[in-house]
Write a protein that holds these residues in place. Sequence first.
Motif, PDB file in Angstrom:
ATOM      1  N   LEU A 158      -4.056 102.163  39.851  1.00 41.85           N
ATOM      2  CA  LEU A 158      -3.643 101.287  40.945  1.00 41.85           C
ATOM      3  C   LEU A 158      -4.829 100.755  41.750  1.00 41.85           C
ATOM      4  O   LEU A 158      -4.929  99.559  42.013  1.00 41.85           O
ATOM      5  N   GLY A 159      -5.713 101.653  42.177  1.00 39.76           N
ATOM      6  CA  GLY A 159      -6.742 101.291  43.144  1.00 39.76           C
ATOM      7  C   GLY A 159      -7.856 100.451  42.561  1.00 39.76           C
ATOM      8  O   GLY A 159      -8.181 100.532  41.378  1.00 39.76           O
ATOM      9  N   TYR A 208      -0.971  98.420  37.252  1.00 38.87           N
ATOM     10  CA  TYR A 208      -0.165  97.466  38.007  1.00 38.87           C
ATOM     11  C   TYR A 208      -0.777  97.205  39.369  1.00 38.87           C
ATOM     12  O   TYR A 208      -1.721  97.868  39.795  1.00 38.87           O
ATOM     13  N   LEU A 209      -0.236  96.194  40.028  1.00 32.44           N
ATOM     14  CA  LEU A 209      -0.808  95.661  41.263  1.00 32.44           C
ATOM     15  C   LEU A 209      -0.902  96.721  42.343  1.00 32.44           C
ATOM     16  O   LEU A 209       0.004  97.526  42.532  1.00 32.44           O
ATOM     17  N   PHE A 221      -5.385  88.029  39.809  1.00 35.29           N
ATOM     18  CA  PHE A 221      -5.500  89.468  39.987  1.00 35.29           C
ATOM     19  C   PHE A 221      -4.143  90.168  39.874  1.00 35.29           C
ATOM     20  O   PHE A 221      -4.075  91.384  39.978  1.00 35.29           O
ATOM     21  N   VAL A 222      -3.077  89.412  39.703  1.00 31.81           N
ATOM     22  CA  VAL A 222      -1.730  89.978  39.647  1.00 31.81           C
ATOM     23  C   VAL A 222      -1.340  90.149  38.181  1.00 31.81           C
ATOM     24  O   VAL A 222      -1.051  89.183  37.482  1.00 31.81           O
ATOM     25  N   VAL A 223      -1.326  91.394  37.723  1.00 34.75           N
ATOM     26  CA  VAL A 223      -1.027  91.654  36.324  1.00 34.75           C
ATOM     27  C   VAL A 223      -0.551  93.095  36.162  1.00 34.75           C
ATOM     28  O   VAL A 223      -1.081  94.013  36.792  1.00 34.75           O
ATOM     29  N   TRP A 224       0.502  93.266  35.368  1.00 38.51           N
ATOM     30  CA  TRP A 224       0.979  94.590  34.977  1.00 38.51           C
ATOM     31  C   TRP A 224       0.904  94.687  33.459  1.00 38.51           C
ATOM     32  O   TRP A 224       1.338  93.775  32.744  1.00 38.51           O
ATOM     33  N   PHE A 225       0.383  95.800  32.981  1.00 32.67           N
ATOM     34  CA  PHE A 225       0.336  96.015  31.536  1.00 32.67           C
ATOM     35  C   PHE A 225       0.126  97.495  31.256  1.00 32.67           C
ATOM     36  O   PHE A 225      -0.167  98.288  32.164  1.00 32.67           O
ATOM     37  N   ALA A 226       0.268  97.873  29.990  1.00 32.09           N
ATOM     38  CA  ALA A 226      -0.012  99.239  29.548  1.00 32.09           C
ATOM     39  C   ALA A 226      -0.888  99.189  28.313  1.00 32.09           C
ATOM     40  O   ALA A 226      -0.779  98.266  27.503  1.00 32.09           O
TER      41      ALA A 226
END
Length: 497
Positions: A158-159, A208-209, A221-226
């Motif tokens: 996260l950070g 994630y954000l 900068f807004v992106v979620w992934f694994a």
Amino acid sequence: MTLLSPTPRGLLTGDRYRAELDDGRELYLDGQRIADPASHPAFRPAADELARLLDLQHEPEHRELLTWKDPESGLRLARAYQPPTTLEELRVQRRSAEFWHAQALGQQGRSPAFMASIAVGVYDFRHRLATADPRFGANAEAWYRYCAQNDLVLSHALGDPQIDRSASPLDDPDLALRVLEENERGIVVRGAKQLTTLAPLAHEVLVYLSASFTDNRAEKFVVWFALPLNAPGLITLAREPLGTAPWGHGHPIGARYDEQDAMLFFDDVLVPWERVFLLRDAALAREGLGRINAWSAYVGHVRYRERLRTLLATATLLAESIGVDSFRNIQEDLGRLAGYAELTGYFLDAAENRGAPTDAGLFAPGDTFASRVWSAEVAGEAVDIVRRIGASGLLMQPSPGDLAHPRLRPHLERYMRGRGTDVERKSRLFRLAWELTGDGFGQRQDLYEYVHRGDLARNRITVYHRHDQSEARARLLALLDAEPAAEPRTDDQEAPA
């Protein structure tokens, strides 16, 4: 790099877990690349402890509590991965988490039981993700099933790096993970994430954000992934281990439960489209943060309650061992710590009683945001109680080598014993208390409790804004607006001049 596999493997065993960590990941410790974390002295004790806990899922007496039958695959899967659809299923998930965290003495903040509940949250949010792009909802569901049906151990990131928090990533893009490009294969990301707990011992990381980027210009900068932690270009830098010491002191807590924290460096890493869940949608990301963490916050309280119970039992044993357990001030401190543990149980009950179905058909625990703030506020005091009771004895205890020395042993037995306990048992107890509260591992756990729930000041402000004051305000305003009643005069009162 491992992609989503069509062949589920089911519940992990300890041996399979250790073997799967030897996957070619780029992991560094103290400037050295670590080929196989499960066999390295710095990581092996914690990996072995996780393996032991994973093996419990296969024991007949724990099977119904720790596992469930997945109707899609027909396999028994880890209970933590079960998406609860009723209050009773949620409570079974709680009992399973209580078992896991009791086994780990409340020390595993990023246990598989915790992280699986975030995967459940991603699954629950899949319909909302699909409103941004139908692929993202399908990806979220496929990733959840892949993790659940293979019993993956997860981490999350996260950070952003602590470079210059007074500046914006719009001015210096290295301040945050960013999307460099999109192509037919996926997205390419560059940057870093801290602090990624358990990354050296996990299969995958969910990114994630961090709720920081609301400016429309910051969409990259807004992106979620694994990603699997052996993805090409993904570098994991582990911090110094906290569970070992050069002088032979026993470190039973730190050696087993040092989860390891890490920096992740994304050196132009390709994230395949099938692993992207959200892109460039800050509003949806902010909405999703609360939604996907609903179950992890609940399981986090289970873990925190067990940590408080561990601290209380340790403090009580310390007090008994030196004959202060009948002192009024000591009992007051123990009562305060017992109260903290009791209140955490109440918060869990409240989360269940406030639970409700989600728009995706799952049953989510109710909001416990204020209790998370409270937990961070009392965490330091809980540790201080143990320190006050142990006092200087936490610092001065003989080592195993001291205890074995024939010249020292008579003096140790005479001057360092406890009330009704010999020097060896007392020294082990006090060293354990030092591990929990004072040495590097203990200090890390204390800091973790303070920071892992997010910025405390911001969270207090959020509680203020969330709290509904409308009824109380209305009553007070009605009182203020009411015509004051005239006081009756008596005959002997004089009129004002």
